[in-house]
Design a protein around this motif. Sequence first.
Motif, PDB file in Angstrom:
ATOM      1  N   SER A   1       0.889  -1.119   0.145  1.00 48.74           N
ATOM      2  CA  SER A   1      -0.236   0.102   0.041  1.00 48.74           C
ATOM      3  C   SER A   1       0.887   1.240  -0.108  1.00 48.74           C
ATOM      4  CB  SER A   1      -1.018  -0.041   1.217  1.00 48.74           C
ATOM      5  OG  SER A   1      -0.294   0.301   2.191  1.00 48.74           O
ATOM      6  N   THR A   2       0.235   2.230   0.006  1.00 48.51           N
ATOM      7  CA  THR A   2       1.064   3.673  -0.007  1.00 48.51           C
ATOM      8  C   THR A   2       1.019   4.236   1.422  1.00 48.51           C
ATOM      9  OG1 THR A   2      -1.049   4.985  -0.362  1.00 48.51           O
ATOM     10  CG2 THR A   2       0.258   4.207  -2.377  1.00 48.51           C
ATOM     11  N   GLN A   3       0.553   3.321   2.278  1.00 40.30           N
ATOM     12  CA  GLN A   3       0.544   3.920   3.660  1.00 40.30           C
ATOM     13  C   GLN A   3       1.667   3.008   4.493  1.00 40.30           C
ATOM     14  OE1 GLN A   3      -1.391   6.484   5.008  1.00 40.30           O
ATOM     15  NE2 GLN A   3      -2.070   6.409   2.862  1.00 40.30           N
ATOM     16  N   LYS A   4       2.574   3.648   5.039  1.00 40.56           N
ATOM     17  CA  LYS A   4       3.551   3.074   5.942  1.00 40.56           C
ATOM     18  C   LYS A   4       3.030   2.083   7.022  1.00 40.56           C
ATOM     19  CE  LYS A   4       8.262   3.896   7.650  1.00 40.56           C
ATOM     20  NZ  LYS A   4       9.373   4.759   7.812  1.00 40.56           N
TER      21      LYS A   4
ATOM     22  N   TYR B   1      -2.288  -0.939   5.605  1.00 38.13           N
ATOM     23  CA  TYR B   1      -3.129  -1.141   4.287  1.00 38.13           C
ATOM     24  C   TYR B   1      -4.596  -1.243   4.089  1.00 38.13           C
ATOM     25  CZ  TYR B   1      -2.914  -6.193   5.770  1.00 38.13           C
ATOM     26  OH  TYR B   1      -3.276  -7.137   6.582  1.00 38.13           O
TER      27      TYR B   1
ATOM     28  N   GLU C   1      -7.132   1.591   2.835  1.00 39.75           N
ATOM     29  CA  GLU C   1      -7.153   2.040   1.273  1.00 39.75           C
ATOM     30  C   GLU C   1      -7.153   0.915   0.145  1.00 39.75           C
ATOM     31  OE1 GLU C   1      -3.716   4.330   0.649  1.00 39.75           O
ATOM     32  OE2 GLU C   1      -2.551   2.486   0.115  1.00 39.75           O
TER      33      GLU C   1
END
Length: 200
Positions: A73-76, A79, A82
Amino acid sequence: MFTHKSFEVFDIVGLEARMTAIRSTIQPIFSEIGEKLVGDLQTIFPDEAFYLHIAQHRRRTTHAPENTWSAISTQKRGYKMEAHYQLGIWQDYVFLYLSIIDQPKKQQKYAQCWQELLTTAQLPGDFVLSKDHTKAEFFQLDELPNALERLGKVKKAELEVGKIWPASRFDGQHDEEIEGEIREALRQLSSIYRQLMEVK
């Protein structure tokens, strides 16, 4: 790459014993392939940062997991909030999905966005969909319109779309071919993923 031993993990009885096998047998494969998929996504989306997450199943206290997965995902820090990619394994198959699960805040907007793409987004005929990430069953793509409608109306609805590889293919003779197919499936889903990432 996954082997017959990877699938045999799900025959192991007991939470701790199975988790030990998942950590030693499956998670290193997730790390190896996952880093390549992250690199592929960085190439496709050079302005985004991507993070690999490997499911730890920490909330389980009794029942051993029937499947396990990794996510990108783009979230550290997570996930599930999104749309994201999942590479995972059940006892009978490996999957690469573009996933919307666990009621993300943008769920209705994701459904609307994907419905608008149905007429233009061409998915390969061998792709499938899952309506529940906790169940092994999957469905043909002709059920996608109804699944998207449900995703937009039912809070607990989920949707995963992508490709599966049956356990029988993992005989050690087709590793490079399967890895190429996994990476190609990720690429084939990227046009839809691009639109979902732009949902506000």
